[in-house]
Write a protein that holds these residues in place. Structure first.
Motif, short mmCIF file in Angstrom:
data_model
loop_
_atom_site.label_atom_id
_atom_site.label_comp_id
_atom_site.label_asym_id
_atom_site.label_seq_id
_atom_site.Cartn_x
_atom_site.Cartn_y
_atom_site.Cartn_z
N GLU A 83 0.81 -1.22 0.00
CA GLU A 83 0.00 0.00 0.00
C GLU A 83 0.84 1.27 0.00
O GLU A 83 0.31 2.37 -0.14
N LYS A 84 2.16 1.11 0.20
CA LYS A 84 3.08 2.24 0.27
C LYS A 84 2.65 3.27 1.32
O LYS A 84 2.68 4.47 1.08
N THR A 85 2.25 2.75 2.48
CA THR A 85 1.80 3.62 3.57
C THR A 85 2.36 3.14 4.90
O THR A 85 2.64 1.95 5.08
N TRP A 86 2.49 4.08 5.82
CA TRP A 86 2.83 3.76 7.21
C TRP A 86 1.54 3.59 7.98
O TRP A 86 0.61 4.37 7.82
N ASP A 87 1.48 2.57 8.81
CA ASP A 87 0.33 2.33 9.67
C ASP A 87 0.82 2.36 11.12
O ASP A 87 1.95 1.99 11.41
N GLU A 88 -0.06 2.81 12.00
CA GLU A 88 0.31 2.96 13.39
C GLU A 88 -0.85 2.57 14.29
O GLU A 88 -2.01 2.82 13.95
N ALA A 89 -0.53 1.95 15.40
CA ALA A 89 -1.53 1.60 16.41
C ALA A 89 -1.01 2.04 17.77
O ALA A 89 0.16 1.87 18.08
N GLU A 90 -1.91 2.61 18.58
CA GLU A 90 -1.54 3.05 19.93
C GLU A 90 -2.25 2.18 20.96
O GLU A 90 -3.45 1.94 20.86
N GLY A 91 -1.48 1.73 21.93
CA GLY A 91 -2.05 0.92 23.00
C GLY A 91 -1.54 1.37 24.35
O GLY A 91 -0.83 2.39 24.47
N LYS A 92 -1.89 0.61 25.36
CA LYS A 92 -1.46 0.90 26.73
C LYS A 92 -1.14 -0.41 27.41
O LYS A 92 -1.71 -1.46 27.08
N ALA A 93 -0.21 -0.36 28.35
CA ALA A 93 0.21 -1.57 29.06
C ALA A 93 0.37 -1.27 30.55
O ALA A 93 0.71 -0.14 30.93
N TYR A 94 0.15 -2.31 31.36
CA TYR A 94 0.28 -2.21 32.80
C TYR A 94 0.89 -3.50 33.33
O TYR A 94 0.68 -4.57 32.75
N PHE A 95 1.60 -3.41 34.43
CA PHE A 95 2.19 -4.59 35.04
C PHE A 95 1.11 -5.52 35.56
O PHE A 95 0.11 -5.07 36.12
N VAL A 96 1.33 -6.83 35.38
CA VAL A 96 0.43 -7.84 35.92
C VAL A 96 0.85 -8.18 37.34
O VAL A 96 0.00 -8.35 38.22
N GLU A 97 2.15 -8.29 37.56
CA GLU A 97 2.68 -8.62 38.88
C GLU A 97 3.39 -7.38 39.41
O GLU A 97 2.87 -6.29 39.34
N SER A 98 4.61 -7.54 39.86
CA SER A 98 5.37 -6.40 40.38
C SER A 98 6.04 -5.66 39.22
O SER A 98 6.19 -6.19 38.12
N GLU A 99 6.47 -4.45 39.50
CA GLU A 99 7.14 -3.64 38.48
C GLU A 99 8.55 -4.13 38.17
O GLU A 99 9.21 -3.59 37.29
N THR A 100 9.02 -5.13 38.88
CA THR A 100 10.34 -5.70 38.60
C THR A 100 10.24 -7.05 37.90
O THR A 100 11.23 -7.74 37.73
N THR A 101 9.02 -7.40 37.50
CA THR A 101 8.78 -8.65 36.75
C THR A 101 8.31 -8.28 35.35
O THR A 101 7.35 -7.51 35.20
#
Length: 180
Positions: A83-101
């Motif tokens: 298609e000669k185009t750039w496609d982009e998707a925005e998402g969000k993420a969060y820790f399931v366990e601790s922030e060190t895992t």
């Protein structure tokens, strides 16, 4: 939003979201001692298992930054040569366990989340990572540069194979650096 990440991805994520998508595949452990600030920034997709939401895309990158609510903003970007185009998707993420895992849940569509499990990581320099999803249908190799050394590649493939992944299914992503 990625055109390729349209209806099929929504239906897939709804299905996964309804059936406990934040789990981990058998024989997979997330990395411990994870440091999110070092993980933030731009990563190049080196290889992936084929999925309709990335079909035909090259020069795929993922950029991670902090959200105001303490989560992680995810921007996935790729180029469709057809298609000669750039496609982009925005998402969000969060820790399931601790922030060190290295186990997060990520969403690109509303309240539906899927696992994002960092199963291998260059903890010294945060230069490469091996990622899986909620099951063994998902596998990505990411790096801070558009290519990795043969030694790193072999090490990541060995880790994935030992965990039960069929690495012959990997698609090696083209990066010609024309705007990614």
């Amino acid at each position: 939003m990625f055109k390729k990440w349209g209806l099929v991805a929504i239906v897939s994520l709804v299905f996964v979201g309804l059936f406990g998508c934040t789990g981990m595949p058998d024989n997979v452990e997330p990395v411990k001692g994870f440091e999110l600030p070092r993980y933030l920034g731009k990563w190049y997709e080196i290889a992936r298992f084929d999925h309709s939401f990335e079909e035909g895309l090259s020069e795929v990158t993922a950029t991670y930054s902090m959200r105001s609510d303490g989560g992680v903003k995810v921007i996935n970007r790729g180029f469709s040569k057809e298609e000669k185009t750039w496609d982009e998707a925005e998402g969000k993420a969060y820790f399931v366990e601790s922030e060190t895992t290295g186990h997060l849940k990520v969403s690109f569509f509303g309240p539906f989340y899927a696992s994002y499990v960092i199963m291998e990581l260059d903890k010294e320099g945060y230069q490469y990572a091996l990622i899986t999803g909620p099951d063994k249908d998902y596998l990505w190799i990411l790096a801070r540069t558009p290519s990795i050394s043969d030694d790193v590649r072999m090490g990541l493939l060995e880790k994935a194979t030992a965990a039960g992944y069929d690495v012959s299914k990997l698609i090696w992503v083209e990066h010609d650096q024309t705007g990614s």
